[in-house]
Design a protein around this motif. Structure first.
Motif, PDB file in Angstrom:
ATOM      1  N   THR A  93     184.785  26.864  54.549  1.00  0.00           N
ATOM      2  CA  THR A  93     185.535  27.164  54.987  1.00  0.00           C
ATOM      3  C   THR A  93     186.874  26.428  53.818  1.00  0.00           C
ATOM      4  O   THR A  93     188.571  27.604  54.536  1.00  0.00           O
ATOM      5  N   THR A 132     176.180  30.440  63.032  1.00  0.00           N
ATOM      6  CA  THR A 132     176.640  30.478  63.449  1.00  0.00           C
ATOM      7  C   THR A 132     177.622  29.339  63.969  1.00  0.00           C
ATOM      8  O   THR A 132     178.745  29.131  64.202  1.00  0.00           O
ATOM      9  N   LYS A 169     187.214  30.198  52.782  1.00  0.00           N
ATOM     10  CA  LYS A 169     187.597  31.306  53.398  1.00  0.00           C
ATOM     11  C   LYS A 169     189.440  30.489  53.342  1.00  0.00           C
ATOM     12  O   LYS A 169     190.659  31.904  53.212  1.00  0.00           O
ATOM     13  N   MET A 180     179.824  24.614  55.925  1.00  0.00           N
ATOM     14  CA  MET A 180     180.783  24.275  56.994  1.00  0.00           C
ATOM     15  C   MET A 180     181.827  24.135  56.000  1.00  0.00           C
ATOM     16  O   MET A 180     182.931  24.807  55.912  1.00  0.00           O
ATOM     17  N   THR A 186     180.039  28.793  60.678  1.00  0.00           N
ATOM     18  CA  THR A 186     180.899  29.732  60.185  1.00  0.00           C
ATOM     19  C   THR A 186     181.444  30.507  61.186  1.00  0.00           C
ATOM     20  O   THR A 186     180.154  30.835  61.995  1.00  0.00           O
ATOM     21  N   GLU A 187     182.321  31.296  61.337  1.00  0.00           N
ATOM     22  CA  GLU A 187     182.499  32.220  62.243  1.00  0.00           C
ATOM     23  C   GLU A 187     182.169  33.703  61.294  1.00  0.00           C
ATOM     24  O   GLU A 187     182.765  35.037  60.763  1.00  0.00           O
ATOM     25  N   VAL A 188     180.860  34.337  62.242  1.00  0.00           N
ATOM     26  CA  VAL A 188     179.700  35.102  61.387  1.00  0.00           C
ATOM     27  C   VAL A 188     180.840  36.075  62.237  1.00  0.00           C
ATOM     28  O   VAL A 188     180.316  36.056  63.744  1.00  0.00           O
ATOM     29  N   THR A 189     180.919  37.576  61.954  1.00  0.00           N
ATOM     30  CA  THR A 189     181.224  38.629  62.778  1.00  0.00           C
ATOM     31  C   THR A 189     180.401  40.360  62.483  1.00  0.00           C
ATOM     32  O   THR A 189     180.476  40.698  63.203  1.00  0.00           O
ATOM     33  N   ASP A 209     185.116  40.438  57.304  1.00  0.00           N
ATOM     34  CA  ASP A 209     184.175  40.796  57.637  1.00  0.00           C
ATOM     35  C   ASP A 209     183.255  39.853  57.445  1.00  0.00           C
ATOM     36  O   ASP A 209     183.254  38.860  56.352  1.00  0.00           O
ATOM     37  N   VAL A 210     182.745  38.877  57.855  1.00  0.00           N
ATOM     38  CA  VAL A 210     181.933  37.283  57.642  1.00  0.00           C
ATOM     39  C   VAL A 210     180.034  37.759  58.202  1.00  0.00           C
ATOM     40  O   VAL A 210     180.183  38.161  58.932  1.00  0.00           O
ATOM     41  N   ILE A 267     176.127  39.043  68.178  1.00  0.00           N
ATOM     42  CA  ILE A 267     177.552  39.887  66.859  1.00  0.00           C
ATOM     43  C   ILE A 267     176.252  40.915  67.259  1.00  0.00           C
ATOM     44  O   ILE A 267     175.329  40.792  66.835  1.00  0.00           O
TER      45      ILE A 267
END
Length: 317
Positions: free
Chosen positions: A221, A258, A224, A217, A261-264, A237-238, A289
């Protein structure tokens, strides 16, 4: 429901049909046993169907949703024959996938209002992450988009070397440093280079270790945060890459990532070598998702944009 009136690209569809052959054969073998000797969809058939879906790696929560939907159809229609079960399953699972995968992509597209478009790829080692990046670069390159790769998985020397092989193969530039370098530094350099080169797409590979979720994490982070010093809203996009052949283990990986991290979006690979293709249905539904890509073969063209209609049609054909 009229889900299956689309005309599919024959070559792509043939590859998908072939890629899901093992999953389909396994599923229908179990389904035929579940309805053997039955003419009507009753409680026994539904109980058996529940077991078929769970053992086909659809997942417990998603299976319960599908069974509930079919129970509602039975209650409404009063009598449903077992010969109709296949069509009902197609309709209900397509409906379920529609709730997550809205806005059907038909090609390897990127938003036109983001340049460069930054894609960060995450996933554990061995799931086909580097191969997926290489095949994506190939597809984008084929559309005359300028692609730059960033080798920010600096934990393994092999990861950098593998990405270099793909960069050479598809003829796109790669930004890299030595093994053990700071991944965020590689990402920063890649974005700076991508901006200077007027790139359309930047794809950043990241380390895939999961032994400590907090470390993962923190690392993602930081990557990013550092990227945002160059491009304020990066990454756009992740993409989490999952190995479909691992079945329920793919669920666990999705849960871990998930949370970290923010998976898109999702890519599910290696579906051609497994009977566990049902995992795509469960993962898409459970994590809400969208599945963006699926891998249905080893060829460079065998990474496909996920189309829920084509997938369900191939699975229940």
């Amino acid at each position: 429901m009229g889900f299956f009136k689309k005309i599919f690209s024959s070559e792509k569809k043939e590859t998908l049909d072939k890629g899901l052959e093992k999953s389909k054969t396994s599923f229908f073998s179990k389904l035929s046993k579940a309805v053997a000797g039955k003419s009507k969809v009753d409680d026994d058939v539904l109980d058996n169907l529940e077991e078929v879906l769970v053992t086909s790696d659809v997942g417990v929560k998603t299976t319960i949703k599908v069974i509930d939907r079919i129970e509602n159809r039975v209650a409404k229609d009063k009598y449903l024959g077992t010969e109709e079960l296949n069509q009902i399953l197609r309709d209900e699972i397509a409906g379920l996938l529609s709730e997550t995968n809205s806005g059907e992509a038909t090609d390897f597209e990127i938003p036109t209002d983001k340049k460069p478009y930054v894609l960060m790829v995450v996933g554990v080692n061995g799931v086909g992450k580097t191969t997926t990046i290489g095949k994506l670069a190939y597809q984008f390159n084929k559309k005359n988009l300028k692609v730059v790769l960033g080798a920010a998985d600096t934990f393994r020397a092999a990861a950098i070397d593998q990405l270099q092989v793909w960069a050479d193969r598809v003829d796109v530039p790669i930004i890299k440093q030595d093994m053990g370098s700071d991944p965020a530094s590689v990402a920063f350099d890649t974005l700076q280079s991508g901006v200077q080169q007027d790139a359309d797409v930047i794809i950043i590979d990241t380390a895939g270790r999961l032994h400590n979720k907090i470390n993962l994490m923190n690392e993602l982070t930081k990557v990013k945060r550092v990227m945002q010093k160059v491009i304020g809203d990066a990454p756009h996009d992740v993409l989490l890459v999952l190995d479909g052949s691992t079945g329920q283990n793919a669920f666990e990986q999705a849960k871990q990532f998930t949370a970290a991290t923010e998976v898109t979006s999702l890519a599910v690979t290696k579906l051609d070598g497994t009977a566990k293709g049902g995992v795509v249905i469960g993962i898409s539904d459970q994590f809400q998702i969208p599945v963006r890509y699926i891998g249905v073969g080893e060829g460079i063209e065998d990474l496909q944009v996920f189309n829920k209609y084509e997938f369900v049609d191939s699975f229940f054909k």
